[in-house]
Design a protein around this motif. Structure first.
Motif, PDB file in Angstrom:
ATOM      1  N   VAL A 113       0.829  -1.304  -0.094  1.00 48.09           N
ATOM      2  CA  VAL A 113       0.007   0.043   0.074  1.00 48.09           C
ATOM      3  C   VAL A 113       0.772   1.449  -0.043  1.00 48.09           C
ATOM      4  N   HIS A 114       1.818   1.266   0.640  1.00 49.87           N
ATOM      5  CA  HIS A 114       2.741   2.400   0.788  1.00 49.87           C
ATOM      6  C   HIS A 114       3.403   2.782  -0.390  1.00 49.87           C
ATOM      7  N   ASP A 115       3.979   1.549  -0.854  1.00 52.03           N
ATOM      8  CA  ASP A 115       4.564   2.044  -2.364  1.00 52.03           C
ATOM      9  C   ASP A 115       3.534   2.462  -3.487  1.00 52.03           C
ATOM     10  N   ALA A 116       2.256   2.109  -3.258  1.00 47.77           N
ATOM     11  CA  ALA A 116       1.197   2.503  -4.198  1.00 47.77           C
ATOM     12  C   ALA A 116       1.012   4.150  -3.907  1.00 47.77           C
ATOM     13  N   PHE A 117       1.142   4.526  -2.659  1.00 52.89           N
ATOM     14  CA  PHE A 117       0.762   5.724  -2.436  1.00 52.89           C
ATOM     15  C   PHE A 117       2.041   6.730  -2.963  1.00 52.89           C
ATOM     16  N   ILE A 118       3.349   6.204  -2.679  1.00 49.47           N
ATOM     17  CA  ILE A 118       4.288   6.889  -3.167  1.00 49.47           C
ATOM     18  C   ILE A 118       4.513   7.055  -4.476  1.00 49.47           C
ATOM     19  N   LEU A 119       4.059   6.104  -5.335  1.00 49.52           N
ATOM     20  CA  LEU A 119       3.922   6.231  -6.863  1.00 49.52           C
ATOM     21  C   LEU A 119       2.637   7.077  -7.224  1.00 49.52           C
ATOM     22  N   THR A 120       1.784   6.914  -6.535  1.00 52.91           N
ATOM     23  CA  THR A 120       0.637   7.956  -6.889  1.00 52.91           C
ATOM     24  C   THR A 120       0.975   9.237  -6.531  1.00 52.91           C
ATOM     25  N   GLU A 121       1.617   9.663  -5.614  1.00 45.54           N
ATOM     26  CA  GLU A 121       2.030  11.096  -5.048  1.00 45.54           C
ATOM     27  C   GLU A 121       3.071  11.746  -6.130  1.00 45.54           C
ATOM     28  N   SER A 122       3.863  10.904  -6.526  1.00 44.80           N
ATOM     29  CA  SER A 122       5.058  11.407  -7.479  1.00 44.80           C
ATOM     30  C   SER A 122       4.364  11.553  -8.609  1.00 44.80           C
ATOM     31  N   ALA A 123       3.437  10.711  -9.184  1.00 50.42           N
ATOM     32  CA  ALA A 123       2.803  10.927 -10.440  1.00 50.42           C
ATOM     33  C   ALA A 123       1.825  12.454 -10.421  1.00 50.42           C
ATOM     34  N   LEU A 124       1.122  12.550  -9.324  1.00 48.97           N
ATOM     35  CA  LEU A 124       0.464  13.772  -9.261  1.00 48.97           C
ATOM     36  C   LEU A 124       1.452  14.993  -9.000  1.00 48.97           C
ATOM     37  N   LEU A 125       2.852  14.856  -8.483  1.00 47.99           N
ATOM     38  CA  LEU A 125       3.556  16.090  -8.520  1.00 47.99           C
ATOM     39  C   LEU A 125       4.116  16.402  -9.687  1.00 47.99           C
ATOM     40  N   ASN A 126       3.709  15.818 -10.702  1.00 48.02           N
ATOM     41  CA  ASN A 126       4.233  15.757 -12.126  1.00 48.02           C
ATOM     42  C   ASN A 126       5.683  15.573 -12.179  1.00 48.02           C
ATOM     43  N   CYS A 127       6.044  14.542 -11.574  1.00 50.26           N
ATOM     44  CA  CYS A 127       7.686  13.985 -11.490  1.00 50.26           C
ATOM     45  C   CYS A 127       7.739  13.323 -12.832  1.00 50.26           C
ATOM     46  N   SER A 128       8.735  13.251 -13.431  1.00 48.48           N
ATOM     47  CA  SER A 128       9.419  12.668 -14.584  1.00 48.48           C
ATOM     48  C   SER A 128      10.069  11.294 -14.241  1.00 48.48           C
ATOM     49  N   ILE A 129      10.450  11.379 -13.297  1.00 47.68           N
ATOM     50  CA  ILE A 129      11.211  10.094 -12.658  1.00 47.68           C
ATOM     51  C   ILE A 129      11.024   9.814 -11.326  1.00 47.68           C
ATOM     52  N   LEU A 130      10.632   8.735 -11.230  1.00 48.11           N
ATOM     53  CA  LEU A 130      10.646   8.442  -9.428  1.00 48.11           C
ATOM     54  C   LEU A 130      12.067   7.418  -9.291  1.00 48.11           C
ATOM     55  N   LEU A 131      12.792   8.029  -8.472  1.00 48.97           N
ATOM     56  CA  LEU A 131      14.107   7.094  -8.294  1.00 48.97           C
ATOM     57  C   LEU A 131      13.834   6.308  -6.969  1.00 48.97           C
ATOM     58  N   THR A 132      14.187   4.756  -7.261  1.00 46.03           N
ATOM     59  CA  THR A 132      13.757   3.932  -6.194  1.00 46.03           C
ATOM     60  C   THR A 132      14.743   2.639  -6.526  1.00 46.03           C
ATOM     61  N   SER A 133      15.006   1.855  -5.478  1.00 44.30           N
ATOM     62  CA  SER A 133      15.371   0.582  -5.377  1.00 44.30           C
ATOM     63  C   SER A 133      14.539  -0.359  -4.964  1.00 44.30           C
ATOM     64  N   ASP A 134      13.289  -0.038  -4.873  1.00 44.14           N
ATOM     65  CA  ASP A 134      12.174  -1.237  -4.560  1.00 44.14           C
ATOM     66  C   ASP A 134      12.111  -2.127  -5.675  1.00 44.14           C
ATOM     67  N   GLU A 135      12.073  -3.286  -5.109  1.00 45.42           N
ATOM     68  CA  GLU A 135      11.920  -4.606  -6.314  1.00 45.42           C
ATOM     69  C   GLU A 135      10.371  -4.249  -6.868  1.00 45.42           C
ATOM     70  N   HIS A 136       9.475  -4.083  -6.036  1.00 42.40           N
ATOM     71  CA  HIS A 136       8.163  -3.948  -6.447  1.00 42.40           C
ATOM     72  C   HIS A 136       7.832  -2.880  -7.562  1.00 42.40           C
ATOM     73  N   LEU A 137       8.557  -1.772  -7.158  1.00 38.32           N
ATOM     74  CA  LEU A 137       8.134  -0.706  -7.965  1.00 38.32           C
ATOM     75  C   LEU A 137       9.091  -0.756  -9.505  1.00 38.32           C
ATOM     76  N   ARG A 138      10.369  -1.149  -9.234  1.00 37.16           N
ATOM     77  CA  ARG A 138      11.077  -1.520 -10.408  1.00 37.16           C
ATOM     78  C   ARG A 138      10.412  -2.525 -11.333  1.00 37.16           C
ATOM     79  N   GLY A 139       9.702  -3.493 -10.790  1.00 39.52           N
ATOM     80  CA  GLY A 139       9.121  -4.484 -11.729  1.00 39.52           C
ATOM     81  C   GLY A 139       7.760  -4.327 -12.161  1.00 39.52           C
ATOM     82  N   ILE A 140       7.297  -3.031 -11.905  1.00 37.71           N
ATOM     83  CA  ILE A 140       5.809  -2.526 -12.385  1.00 37.71           C
ATOM     84  C   ILE A 140       5.639  -2.855 -13.842  1.00 37.71           C
ATOM     85  N   ASP A 141       4.464  -3.057 -14.380  1.00 38.06           N
ATOM     86  CA  ASP A 141       4.346  -2.997 -15.969  1.00 38.06           C
ATOM     87  C   ASP A 141       3.983  -1.584 -16.219  1.00 38.06           C
TER      88      ASP A 141
END
Length: 200
Positions: A113-141
């Motif tokens: 759930v936390h990763d989903a919120f971080i990703l959503t917030e990054s998108a809504l902040l109009n970020c071009s890049i989300l920098l992460t080492s998290d395997e779940h975020l890295r493996g997203i389709d």
């Protein structure tokens, strides 16, 4: 003829990036240095859910090194060129709707759930890049992520690892080679895609 000016790059950082930067892990420090040198990125943004997780680790972390790193990051983030974001101006209900949609569509495991919120917030902040080492975020389709976010009129950030940023992106030819990253030339989205899809 005047040279076209690339739009500024907005970069968001996941929790592990903040911890690794505070610990001075070389690949993270190098990645952020590269981004700052080669783009007009401004401060690296720390979304609210990232900031909350760092605060929790600083107070209650089970691993002493992580607890110390989180405390150090929160104390020194401004001097290090990060900006803590306390509020995303879309309302919590809208953010939650998007985050839950990503989980319901199995883009992330249901417990992330936390990763989903971080990703959503990054998108809504109009970020071009989300920098992460998290395997779940890295493996997203990424194609499916783009499709789901488009329904909310939101653009998906490219998800890149610090190690991937430390790979040369020959943006003028579309080829990649080992070395330090080049983040300049074509539109940000093309550059970011090349970085994120290059193997770490």
């Amino acid at each position: 003829m005047a040279r076209p000016i690339n739009p500024p790059v907005r970069v968001a950082a996941d929790t592990n990036v903040g911890l690794d930067f505070a610990i001075e892990r070389e690949w993270v420090v190098d990645a952020l240095t590269t981004i700052r040198q080669r783009t007009s990125s401004g401060p690296i943004l720390v979304p609210p859910s990232t900031a909350q997780e760092l605060a929790f680790i600083a107070d209650y972390g089970d691993i002493a090194e992580d607890q110390q790193a989180a405390s150090r990051f929160l104390q020194s983030h401004r001097a290090w060129g990060f900006q803590l974001i306390n509020h995303v101006p879309f309302g919590h209900e809208f953010i939650e709707r998007i985050a839950l949609r990503l989980l319901q569509q199995n883009l992330l495991p249901s417990e992330e759930v936390h990763d989903a919120f971080i990703l959503t917030e990054s998108a809504l902040l109009n970020c071009s890049i989300l920098l992460t080492s998290d395997e779940h975020l890295r493996g997203i389709d990424f194609e499916r992520l783009t499709f789901e976010l488009r329904a909310f009129d939101v653009t998906a950030p490219v998800i890149a690892t610090p190690r991937a940023v430390n790979i040369t992106v020959e943006v003028t030819t579309g080829t990649t080679s080992q070395g330090s990253a080049t983040l300049c030339g074509p539109p940000v989205s093309a550059t970011a895609t090349a970085i994120a899809t290059t193997p770490p």
